[in-house]
Design a protein around this motif. Sequence first.
Motif, PDB file in Angstrom:
ATOM      1  N   ARG A  87      12.692 -46.282  -4.546  1.00 22.05           N
ATOM      2  CA  ARG A  87      13.832 -46.244  -5.460  1.00 22.05           C
ATOM      3  C   ARG A  87      14.160 -44.794  -5.756  1.00 22.05           C
ATOM      4  O   ARG A  87      13.418 -43.891  -5.377  1.00 22.05           O
ATOM      5  N   HIS A  88      15.268 -44.567  -6.438  1.00 22.26           N
ATOM      6  CA  HIS A  88      15.653 -43.217  -6.830  1.00 22.26           C
ATOM      7  C   HIS A  88      14.636 -42.721  -7.866  1.00 22.26           C
ATOM      8  O   HIS A  88      14.521 -43.277  -8.947  1.00 22.26           O
ATOM      9  N   ALA A  89      13.877 -41.698  -7.511  1.00 23.96           N
ATOM     10  CA  ALA A  89      12.894 -41.131  -8.430  1.00 23.96           C
ATOM     11  C   ALA A  89      13.596 -40.162  -9.382  1.00 23.96           C
ATOM     12  O   ALA A  89      14.518 -39.448  -8.983  1.00 23.96           O
ATOM     13  N   THR A  90      13.172 -40.146 -10.635  1.00 30.27           N
ATOM     14  CA  THR A  90      13.749 -39.210 -11.602  1.00 30.27           C
ATOM     15  C   THR A  90      13.294 -37.794 -11.266  1.00 30.27           C
ATOM     16  O   THR A  90      12.339 -37.585 -10.515  1.00 30.27           O
ATOM     17  N   THR A  91      13.962 -36.818 -11.852  1.00 26.65           N
ATOM     18  CA  THR A  91      13.579 -35.426 -11.638  1.00 26.65           C
ATOM     19  C   THR A  91      12.129 -35.199 -12.059  1.00 26.65           C
ATOM     20  O   THR A  91      11.372 -34.521 -11.367  1.00 26.65           O
ATOM     21  N   GLY A  92      11.721 -35.789 -13.186  1.00 29.05           N
ATOM     22  CA  GLY A  92      10.340 -35.664 -13.646  1.00 29.05           C
ATOM     23  C   GLY A  92       9.349 -36.287 -12.677  1.00 29.05           C
ATOM     24  O   GLY A  92       8.265 -35.738 -12.431  1.00 29.05           O
ATOM     25  N   GLU A  93       9.700 -37.446 -12.103  1.00 28.86           N
ATOM     26  CA  GLU A  93       8.826 -38.100 -11.127  1.00 28.86           C
ATOM     27  C   GLU A  93       8.692 -37.268  -9.860  1.00 28.86           C
ATOM     28  O   GLU A  93       7.593 -37.102  -9.325  1.00 28.86           O
ATOM     29  N   VAL A  94       9.814 -36.729  -9.385  1.00 25.22           N
ATOM     30  CA  VAL A  94       9.770 -35.874  -8.189  1.00 25.22           C
ATOM     31  C   VAL A  94       8.894 -34.653  -8.465  1.00 25.22           C
ATOM     32  O   VAL A  94       8.069 -34.266  -7.634  1.00 25.22           O
ATOM     33  N   ALA A  95       9.052 -34.054  -9.641  1.00 24.06           N
ATOM     34  CA  ALA A  95       8.248 -32.882  -9.995  1.00 24.06           C
ATOM     35  C   ALA A  95       6.766 -33.230 -10.085  1.00 24.06           C
ATOM     36  O   ALA A  95       5.911 -32.470  -9.607  1.00 24.06           O
ATOM     37  N   GLU A  96       6.436 -34.362 -10.673  1.00 19.35           N
ATOM     38  CA  GLU A  96       5.029 -34.775 -10.792  1.00 19.35           C
ATOM     39  C   GLU A  96       4.422 -35.023  -9.417  1.00 19.35           C
ATOM     40  O   GLU A  96       3.304 -34.588  -9.130  1.00 19.35           O
ATOM     41  N   ARG A 122      -0.064 -33.787  12.234  1.00 15.52           N
ATOM     42  CA  ARG A 122       1.041 -33.190  11.492  1.00 15.52           C
ATOM     43  C   ARG A 122       1.123 -33.909  10.140  1.00 15.52           C
ATOM     44  O   ARG A 122       1.070 -35.130  10.077  1.00 15.52           O
ATOM     45  N   VAL A 123       1.227 -33.119   9.074  1.00 10.89           N
ATOM     46  CA  VAL A 123       1.442 -33.653   7.729  1.00 10.89           C
ATOM     47  C   VAL A 123       2.772 -33.095   7.249  1.00 10.89           C
ATOM     48  O   VAL A 123       2.967 -31.884   7.244  1.00 10.89           O
ATOM     49  N   SER A 124       3.687 -33.966   6.858  1.00 11.15           N
ATOM     50  CA  SER A 124       5.016 -33.554   6.407  1.00 11.15           C
ATOM     51  C   SER A 124       5.259 -34.055   4.989  1.00 11.15           C
ATOM     52  O   SER A 124       4.882 -35.178   4.648  1.00 11.15           O
ATOM     53  N   PHE A 125       5.916 -33.215   4.189  1.00  9.52           N
ATOM     54  CA  PHE A 125       6.270 -33.583   2.819  1.00  9.52           C
ATOM     55  C   PHE A 125       7.683 -33.095   2.552  1.00  9.52           C
ATOM     56  O   PHE A 125       8.033 -31.979   2.906  1.00  9.52           O
ATOM     57  N   GLY A 175      17.184 -27.072  -3.953  1.00 10.39           N
ATOM     58  CA  GLY A 175      16.614 -28.207  -4.664  1.00 10.39           C
ATOM     59  C   GLY A 175      15.812 -29.149  -3.792  1.00 10.39           C
ATOM     60  O   GLY A 175      15.390 -30.209  -4.237  1.00 10.39           O
ATOM     61  N   VAL A 176      15.601 -28.772  -2.521  1.00 11.25           N
ATOM     62  CA  VAL A 176      14.840 -29.602  -1.594  1.00 11.25           C
ATOM     63  C   VAL A 176      13.620 -28.809  -1.133  1.00 11.25           C
ATOM     64  O   VAL A 176      13.743 -27.671  -0.695  1.00 11.25           O
ATOM     65  N   GLY A 218      17.523 -33.847  -6.557  1.00 16.12           N
ATOM     66  CA  GLY A 218      18.910 -34.266  -6.717  1.00 16.12           C
ATOM     67  C   GLY A 218      19.186 -35.675  -6.229  1.00 16.12           C
ATOM     68  O   GLY A 218      19.992 -36.397  -6.805  1.00 16.12           O
ATOM     69  N   THR A 219      18.495 -36.080  -5.169  1.00 19.78           N
ATOM     70  CA  THR A 219      18.701 -37.429  -4.631  1.00 19.78           C
ATOM     71  C   THR A 219      17.570 -38.374  -4.999  1.00 19.78           C
ATOM     72  O   THR A 219      17.623 -39.558  -4.652  1.00 19.78           O
ATOM     73  N   GLY A 220      16.530 -37.853  -5.666  1.00 16.45           N
ATOM     74  CA  GLY A 220      15.403 -38.691  -6.056  1.00 16.45           C
ATOM     75  C   GLY A 220      14.592 -39.185  -4.882  1.00 16.45           C
ATOM     76  O   GLY A 220      14.003 -40.266  -4.927  1.00 16.45           O
ATOM     77  N   THR A 221      14.530 -38.392  -3.818  1.00 21.33           N
ATOM     78  CA  THR A 221      13.861 -38.785  -2.586  1.00 21.33           C
ATOM     79  C   THR A 221      12.528 -38.058  -2.447  1.00 21.33           C
ATOM     80  O   THR A 221      12.449 -36.848  -2.655  1.00 21.33           O
ATOM     81  N   VAL A 222      11.484 -38.804  -2.074  1.00 22.29           N
ATOM     82  CA  VAL A 222      10.178 -38.219  -1.771  1.00 22.29           C
ATOM     83  C   VAL A 222       9.650 -38.913  -0.521  1.00 22.29           C
ATOM     84  O   VAL A 222       9.577 -40.140  -0.474  1.00 22.29           O
TER      85      VAL A 222
END
Length: 169
Positions: free
Chosen positions: A83-92, A140-143, A122-123, A148-152
């Motif tokens: 789902r769309h993650a909040t800015t706080g969730e993306v930061a955590e 390979r490990v990618s992150f 912002g990405v 802005g889009t709530g994507t992780v």
Amino acid sequence: MTGSLEFLPGAVTSLVALGLAGPSQAALADDWQAAAQGCLSAVHDAEDFAEGGDTRGAVLITRGTRALGGRLAARSCEVTVTRHATTGEVAEITGRFADLLPVLQEAGYVIAPQRRIRPEPGVLMTELSLDGNARGCGMRVSFMAAAGTGTVLFAVDETGDAPCGNGGN
């Protein structure tokens, strides 16, 4: 390589401890961290790998294999927030990934200079590589996180960079 890859708790100050993230952000980050740890163990340490997918809260874990021309099918595991993650969730979650970086580097992973990507503002995009895991396959490990889009996205893949199938199961 010795032992399995484990997150270092507290290597980066938790946003929850600073009061910048609430319990729901920590809950999503906890689910993400457990899923990411499971992917690392399954692919890096050649443990408990079963193709398919499952969910952990709002986190989808997808495991699969593909032919690389080696003796074993290459394993891959992806963790996606559904789902769309909040800015706080993306930061955590980004903080949790930052906790993992020293562990990966100690295990021999290096930032992959050949895969530098210029992301949009912002990405955050990071890719690390390793010459061989427990099965003798390149890794390979990618992150990628985009507030802005709530994507992780988090992915662990065996690669065709080394002969695959020299050891492990």
